[in-house]
Design a protein around this motif. Structure first.
Motif: not given
Length: 139
Positions: A94-105
């Motif tokens: 779940q953390a990696s999924s959230g990071l995939a959405d948020l980290l680039p932005q």
């Protein structure tokens, strides 16, 4: 509704975004972690694991390249994701999924001039939280 939609909803006063705001704060703390070496260190980790082109796109002024949860899991897996997940009470997946959405932005907004901020320009965590509070992180 996707994670990004929930975050935008939280910033706009929605009811379902509390955990996502915590994820954003945790990501900002991760970026600001001196053991990682700050934003530059995190970008270095991503570059060494094969995500350099995508990570560089987040810093540049052009379009952000996406990454998948699986790519971030492989890149950050055993070193960073378990601690982030435990802090939030979620699984590493779940953390990696959230990071995939948020980290680039988040990285894109922390590097508006297309380059890393100078170390003496202030605390990235403080700057990121200020953006979050103003609603400017995803606006």
């Amino acid at each position: 509704m996707g994670l990004l939609d929930q975050v935008v909803g939280a910033l706009a006063g929605g009811q379902n975004g509390g955990g996502n705001t915590q994820l954003i704060q945790a990501v900002l703390q991760l970026i600001n972690n001196p053991q990682i070496g700050g934003l530059g260190g995190l970008l270095g980790i991503l570059r060494q694991s094969g995500l350099g082109e995508a990570a560089d796109s987040w810093v540049s002024t052009g379009r952000n390249q996406p990454v998948s949860a699986e790519q971030l899991q492989a890149s950050l897996g055993d070193s960073l994701l378990p601690g982030l997940a435990a802090q939030l009470g979620i699984t590493p997946q779940q953390a990696s999924s959230g990071l995939a959405d948020l980290l680039p932005q988040i990285i894109d907004h922390l590097t508006p001039d297309g380059r890393l901020p100078q170390e003496n320009q202030g605390d990235l965590l403080t700057e990121g939280l200020a953006l979050l509070k103003k609603g400017g992180l995803f606006g």
